[in-house]
Design an enzyme around this catalytic site. Structure first.
Site, short mmCIF file in Angstrom:
data_model
loop_
_atom_site.label_atom_id
_atom_site.label_comp_id
_atom_site.label_asym_id
_atom_site.label_seq_id
_atom_site.Cartn_x
_atom_site.Cartn_y
_atom_site.Cartn_z
N CYS A 344 0.83 -1.20 0.00
CA CYS A 344 0.00 0.00 0.00
C CYS A 344 0.87 1.26 0.00
CB CYS A 344 -0.98 -0.03 1.18
SG CYS A 344 -2.36 1.12 0.99
N HIS A 446 -3.65 -5.40 1.17
CA HIS A 446 -3.41 -5.73 2.58
C HIS A 446 -3.85 -7.16 2.85
CE1 HIS A 446 -2.40 -1.69 4.01
NE2 HIS A 446 -3.40 -1.22 3.28
#
Length: 506
Positions: A344, A446
């Site tokens: 991310c 994630h």
């Protein structure tokens, strides 16, 4: 284990408040939700307001705190924004992003934080009412402590909420910190008379030793307060569940202290606004991995893999990375053949450039990235919130996780993607990038270590044998999480007077 009780119909709500942060509220709600579910009672979790940088994505593309995601799992429910209608995600020590009903709507600085009640309370009450109409019981988690007198006027997270909906309260305190009787009685004494009456009993958490040695104190507490002690909960060793916000230090220390075999060394620099570090908790359970969180002034040398984690303030955390000299350590690590993974915000940092023309994160409009992947990112006000699954490119290993990010990445590096994904809307696309030399990878996903196949691929990539998998098989994190929920439910049911607690719910 399955519950053998046959319970009378129960309908209503109960709120668990704590004398301090980390007193055990989240775990208590999780355990109570599973106990009620096992008894055949329709139950849902609820937290009016949460402040955390660890979050989860609901099926309809909203965002809630990870604690409520775990509690929903304990109830056997799909994730809903109604479980946590207000989520505050700190951008800095003085500012927080405000997420209402799963979507970012505003930012508040410390001077304007009192506006949260005006901004959000109607949404909190509406979400709670929807849950009350759908489920027999709603178990509510407070935030921090109800005795924070400076926050009482605009409180929507503790007694302000309980008073508004007429919800009974049990108060939990952590005896492991010491001073448990002062914490409990002091908290009650600070409250208004109507709030004191709303507290129907106490729970004492993390007790070690023989209960007989505590009995005199319990008797005194009940006589002094005229409220029952509903349970004394033991200190639970080796608890392996998602951290609500802070890094799970106990598991970290346990992982570092294992020395029975040669293991892959993974280091994660701890950024000031690190987010969703629950990504790494499955690695703490992996017997073939040493995971080290490296703080300011720390050393990344000796790692086989360096992971740049997610961040709520990517450009500010990138500047911090450079201030600490971590960028130079990463380059040295690569020169010696090490591997780097960015997740991310960490993926964005690995690129050539991060631009913020709309000043989503602050006044910095552009930052030079680490230049390790041929991608550039433009931060956007609209947040990407997706649950995804798919396969790793070229290897076919399954991947499953979620995306939470503000930003769109472009560039030639995306032609060598990390994975192919499908989101909850059925949209298919590629994600991430792999460098030409194969030493650096980045992804927006994630939870990549939650799925055994992805975890094994990444550890195999680090050890030099991605096709044959990692040196030690990865455990199914989801299955482990389910076993742990069952374990805490068993422990809580053994040590709480459940009949008394069920009589409180209304």
């Amino acid at each position: 284990m399955a519950d053998a009780h046959t319970s009378l119909p129960v309908k209503g709500c109960l709120m668990v408040q704590g004398t301090t942060s980390d007193a055990g509220k989240s775990l208590c709600v999780t355990a109570l939700c599973r106990i009620l579910k096992r008894r055949g009672i329709s139950v849902a979790p609820f937290k009016p307001q949460n402040m955390a940088l660890n979050s989860a994505v609901t099926n309809d593309g909203g965002e809630i705190g990870r604690a409520q995601a775990l509690q929903a799992e304990a109830c056997g429910l799909p994730l809903s924004t109604d479980f946590n209608p207000v989520l505050l995600k700190p951008n800095s020590d003085m500012r927080s992003q405000v997420i209402i009903n799963g979507k970012a709507v505003s930012e508040l600085d410390a001077r304007r934080f009192g506006n949260i009640k005006e901004l959000a309370f109607d949404h909190v009450l509406a979400a709670f009412q929807r849950l009350k109409e759908q489920y027999d019981v709603v178990i509510v988690e407070g935030a921090g402590s109800p005795a924070e007198v400076n926050l009482r006027k605009n409180d929507i997270a503790n007694m302000g909420f309980a008073e508004a909906v007429d919800c009974p309260v049990v108060l939990i305190s952590d005896i492991d910190r010491g001073g448990v009787f002062a914490h409990l009685t002091g908290t009650v004494n600070i409250l208004a008379a109507s709030e004191q009456a709303r507290i129907k009993g106490f729970l004492i958490n993390k007790f070690r030793g023989r209960i007989e040695l505590l009995q005199d104190g319990l008797d005194w507490l009940e006589d002094y307060s005229e409220k029952p002690v509903l349970g004394v909960l033991p200190y639970i060793m080796d608890l392996r569940l998602d951290a609500e916000d802070g890094i799970n230090r106990a598991l970290h220390e346990e992982n570092l202290n294992q020395s029975d075999q040669q293991r892959i060394v993974i280091k994660v620099p701890v950024l000031p606004r690190i987010s969703n570090h629950t990504d790494f908790e499955p690695l703490l359970q992996h017997s073939g991995v040493v995971l080290e969180y490296v703080t300011a002034g720390g050393d990344l040398s000796g790692a086989d893999l360096i992971i740049l984690p997610g961040s709520k303030s990517v450009q500010a955390d990138l500047a911090y990375l450079r201030e600490q000299g971590f960028d130079r350590q990463i380059l040295k690590h690569l020169r010696y053949g090490g591997k780097v993974l960015g997740i991310c915000g960490g993926f964005q940092m690995l690129g050539q450039k991060i631009s913020d023309p709309e000043q989503v994160e602050g006044t910095i409009t552009e930052s030079e990235g680490l230049g390790l992947l041929d991608v550039s990112t433009r931060l956007t006000a609209e947040k990407q919130l997706k649950n995804v699954d798919g396969v790793l490119v070229n290897f076919g290993n399954k991947i499953k996780g979620y995306e939470i990010h503000c930003g769109i990445s472009e560039g030639a590096g995306l032609q060598s993607p990390f994975c192919c994904l499908t989101d909850q809307q059925g949209n298919s696309y590629t994600d991430g990038a792999i460098s030409d030399d194969g030493q650096v990878m980045g992804t927006y996903v994630h939870g990549v270590f939650d799925h055994p196949e992805t975890c094994e691929f990444i550890l195999g990539w680090v050890s030099g044998s991605p096709l044959s998998g990692s040196p030690v098989r990865a455990e199914d994190w989801q299955a482990l999480r389910e076993r742990e929920i069952e374990r805490i439910a068993d422990i809580y049911e053994e040590h709480i007077d459940m009949d008394a607690l069920l009589n409180i719910i209304r």
